[in-house]
Scaffold this active site. Structure first.
Site, short mmCIF file in Angstrom:
data_model
loop_
_atom_site.label_atom_id
_atom_site.label_comp_id
_atom_site.label_asym_id
_atom_site.label_seq_id
_atom_site.Cartn_x
_atom_site.Cartn_y
_atom_site.Cartn_z
N ASP A 403 14.18 8.11 -36.54
CA ASP A 403 15.46 7.85 -35.88
C ASP A 403 15.54 8.65 -34.59
OD1 ASP A 403 18.03 6.90 -35.56
OD2 ASP A 403 18.93 8.51 -36.75
N GLU A 406 14.72 7.19 -29.14
CA GLU A 406 14.76 6.43 -27.86
C GLU A 406 14.09 7.17 -26.71
OE1 GLU A 406 17.30 6.82 -30.00
OE2 GLU A 406 17.02 4.82 -30.80
N ASP A 477 23.13 1.67 -35.12
CA ASP A 477 24.49 1.95 -35.59
C ASP A 477 25.47 0.82 -35.31
OD1 ASP A 477 23.32 4.25 -36.42
OD2 ASP A 477 24.15 5.51 -34.84
#
Ligand code: GLC
Length: 784
Positions: A403, A406, A477
């Site tokens: 997670d 990015e 999300d």
């Protein structure tokens, strides 16, 4: 930028073009795929997506035709003009893809930006020019699919997107230009032609699909090379195969990963994890996986366990494993900056972390506070990270969830000038940002593969083209909004059209509080998405199947059980996808591209070729229109046979998700299980919808790589239908001990006689179907 063509030279499959101001290369990868390249930054391709470029030796004919150079392959005709304008035709001379020759002419934006901004609106500015820009003519009937994980609808025509992996916690809406993944690839479809473009550039890229002007569309980048692939094909499926031949196919996962998964930020301490597991078994809800979010770690330090909350993680995981639960733990890239913390110290000592422009280890804030960021563009760092996976595997962890890659920080994206090693071609964050998550997933995959010997299960939030080889993805999300349930469908469909077959959205929604009705409808969609995981955010209302009321619990159980019965079918889809590149969840257009009615269907999808799912996506709705394409379809619930090529109205009370099976289908089903592998299944159920059809069923050990050495069994079923129905069963390959028998559920009750290999069989009549058992051997089944 290029000027006139000065000369050209052919070298094998490459046509080197000398222009007045620059040089260009056209490379024929195979008769259908051509690479257009200009070394604006690097002399060679350094692709993070195309790792094994397979160049086919094929006939090409190159001719100078005055103002242009003509290149012919067996399938394509390509004309290259001055300014490196390239037009693609099919071999009959029909234009497929044409470079736009005029200046871009953005529509006029009236009014003042500042006034709107003063009131707090987000205002789009006039689009600017990019260092690299390829502008193509937009044809009236052209539609666009793909572009990975974007908000909005299935057809991307008329919209503008950017590829810059973005962790944006605000509710995902249509105006979001980018989300967590960057897949610079799209497919265009016209009434009689299709092709794909893969713009292999990891810098920030821009895709205007006819938003600023309906005469053209363009893609562009701030930096890097001009490097794109034109991917032809006789239909969309061939284009997708071409794209996944380049960037890789989603590999067959372990079967348990296709079961139901339960997550929450966070299940902690260990007592809570045990309670969740116990609930599943007690309430008779199948479940294979429980996720541990960030709170299992000590102070959010990756590869550690909080010993207060998880005093003996090995014992805990072992107990859960014995009860059929696999544990997936989250691992973020941010490594806590803390003296004597082994991961930090080792990384620091070996220079595995990204630095600032002065070479000092770069620090930013994430969950653990001040953190440093592994430089995954460096092979040594990846190897080290891969080794670290051992720490998790040794504790009994079965899969890893990547997670915040990015990479995200609490201060937004990292600054542009953060430095990366980039396999010896030192570069900055602008080049690595979009592949950071991809490279982290790759390292994770390789470590798990090496140390477990099994097919790795990795989930990543950030991705680039080709990430499908290493990881499943989830769409980040989302919120417990009906709108997000609705949007998840085109989003997942376009991920599939972009090569990422194994994907899913947080079932029930991540942020905001879910309602019983929303969860009931969401689990009906989730049952048909490849990754089936219920996950919710910190401080939100409980969202497990039993968290609301009896009705919601029953609906969850019903659809989770349906999913478990369909596991062999789903596994077949992933197995065949290793060759075809076709995703599990498919827009109708992938199989019915000549039917204009399906081009824009956002709220229905195909689960494989033969199961059509038309879920309810609005609160309070109990009936919906469903478009059934050509052919005949059988209502899964009522067994009514319905002619396709039209819209129907379907009642859908809260416990019904409209599902239709194509006539001529054979759908393999498993008996009930609480988790994958609970039973040694020796009898496979074949759910048969009589008609003309063919089906191939695949069986292996569900976990290892032995199938790549031939350890599997393949059953082929060929069903023919006239006054009788005959099913030829052929065992095509038999190196894995599979079934003893098939239980046939034959969806038709007007039967007089059944024989298998000319021997008459007894059968049971049951509502509008009949049931009988045959041995799992090659033979001929005849039903009259
Ligand atoms: C991010 C993830 C989410 C996770 C949370 C805590 O928001 O997207 O899935 O639960 O971080 O780790």
């Amino acid at each position: 930028m290029f000027g006139k063509i000065v000369s050209h030279k052919v070298e094998d499959n490459k046509i080197h073009l000398e222009f007045e101001k620059n040089k260009g290369i056209l490379e024929v990868i195979n008769p259908m795929i051509v690479n257009v390249f200009c070394p604006l930054k690097y002399n060679n391709h350094y692709s993070r997506a195309v790792e094994n470029l397979n160049i086919e030796q094929c006939e090409i004919l190159v001719q100078e035709k005055g103002s242009y150079i003509e290149i012919k392959t067996e399938a394509l005709l390509i004309k290259v003009y001055e300014d490196f304008k390239v037009d693609f035709y099919n071999i009959e001379g029909k234009i497929l893809c044409e470079d736009f020759r005029e200046e871009r002419a953005p529509f006029i934006r009236r009014g003042t930006i500042s006034d709107a901004q003063d009131e707090g609106h987000n205002v789009d500015k006039q689009a600017h020019n990019h260092k690299i820009e390829v502008v193509k003519r937009l044809f009236g009937d052209e539609k666009f699919y793909g572009l990975g994980e974007k908000t909005g609808h299935l057809n991307k025509r008329g919209y503008y997107y950017e590829m810059w992996n973005t962790d944006d916690p605000t509710p995902h809406v249509e105006s979001h230009k980018s989300l967590y993944k960057s897949i610079p690839y799209f497919i265009t479809l016209r009434e009689d032609s299709t092709f794909g473009i893969f713009f292999d550039n990891t810098f920030k890229t821009y895709f205007d699909m006819g938003k600023e002007n309906s005469e053209y569309y363009y893609f562009g980048a701030e930096d890097g090379n001009l490097d794109y692939y034109f991917i032809g094909g006789n239909n969309i499926q061939e284009v997708l195969k071409g794209y996944t031949d380049l960037t890789g196919k989603t590999p067959l996962p372990q079967m348990w990963t296709l079961g139901y998964q339960q997550s929450r930020w966070s299940y902690s301490p260990e007592g809570r994890v045990k309670e969740i597991a116990k609930n599943f078994r007690e309430k008779d809800i199948p479940c294979d996986t429980i996720h541990l979010d960030i709170d299992y770690m000590e102070s959010f330090k990756v590869f550690t366990w909080d010993k207060e909350r998880f005093p003996d993680e090995k014992k805990l995981l072992n107990e859960l494993n014995e009860d059929g639960f696999k544990i997936v733990t989250i691992i973020d890239p941010g490594v806590k900056k803390e003296k004597n913390y082994d991961i930090y110290e080792t990384g620091l000592k070996n220079g595995y972390f990204a630095t600032d422009k002065d070479g000092i280890t770069y620090v930013n804030r994430v969950w653990p506070g001040d953190s440093v960021f592994p430089d995954f563009s460096n092979k040594d760092t990846r190897d080290w990270w891969a080794e670290n996976q051992k720490l998790l595997l040794n504790s009994g962890v079965s899969g890893v969830w990547n997670d915040m890659n990015e990479p995200a920080s609490f201060n937004g994206p990292l600054p542009d000038d953060v430095q990366f090693e980039n396999e010896g071609r030192n570069t900055d964050h602008t080049e690595i940002h979009n592949v950071y998550g991809h490279l982290m997933a790759k390292a994770t995959f390789e470590g798990i593969k090496k140390h477990s010997g099994k097919r790795p299960f990795v989930i990543t939030r950030a991705a680039y083209a080709g990430t499908q080889k290493y990881s499943t993805v989830w769409t980040g999300d989302n919120q417990s909004f009906w709108d997000h349930l609705r949007m998840s469908i085109p989003m997942l469909l376009n991920l599939g059209m972009s090569g990422i077959s194994f994907c899913g959205a947080d079932v029930g929604g991540f942020s905001f509080d879910c309602t019983p009705e929303l969860l009931s409808r969401w689990v009906q969609v989730g049952a048909f998405t490849p990754l089936f995981r219920n996950h919710s955010g910190s401080n939100t209302r409980d969202q497990e199947p039993w968290a609301f009321d009896e009705e919601t619990l029953n609906i969850n159980r019903k659809y989770i059980k349906l999913r478990y019965s369909l596991l062999p079918y789903l596994y077949d889809l992933l197995w065949s996808g290793e060759t075809t590149g076709l995703p599990v969840m498919r827009p109708l257009v992938l199989h019915y591209e000549r039917d204009k009615e399906v081009y824009e269907i956002n709220d229905q999808f195909l689960f494989g070729e033969n199961i059509l799912v038309a879920p309810i996506l609005e609160q309070g709705k109990k009936i919906r229109t469903v478009y059934l394409p050509e052919g005949q379809w059988i209502d899964y619930w009522t067994k009514e046979v319905i002619d396709g090529g039209k819209y129907i109205l379907k009642d859908a009370p809260l416990d019904i998700c409209p599902v239709f099976i194509k006539k001529g289908s054979i759908v393999p089903n498993y008996p009930e299980q609480s988790y994958v592998g609970e039973k040694d299944i020796k009898e496979l159920t074949l759910d048969v919808y009589p008609g003309q059809g063919q089906y191939v069923h695949y069986v292996d050990d569900k976990a290892s790589y032995n199938y790549r050495e031939g350890e599997y069994t393949l059953y082929e079923f060929i069903m023919k239908s006239d006054e009788k129905v005959a099913i030829d069963i052929n065992i095509k390959h038999e190196e894995y001990k599979a079934y003893n028998s098939f239980k046939v559920i034959y969806n038709c009750n007007t039967i007089k006689e059944i024989s298998f290999n000319e021997e008459k069989l007894d059968f049971l009549e049951n509502n509008n179907k009949i049931e009988f058992i045959i041995p799992a051997i090659s033979g001929k089944l005849v039903i009259r």
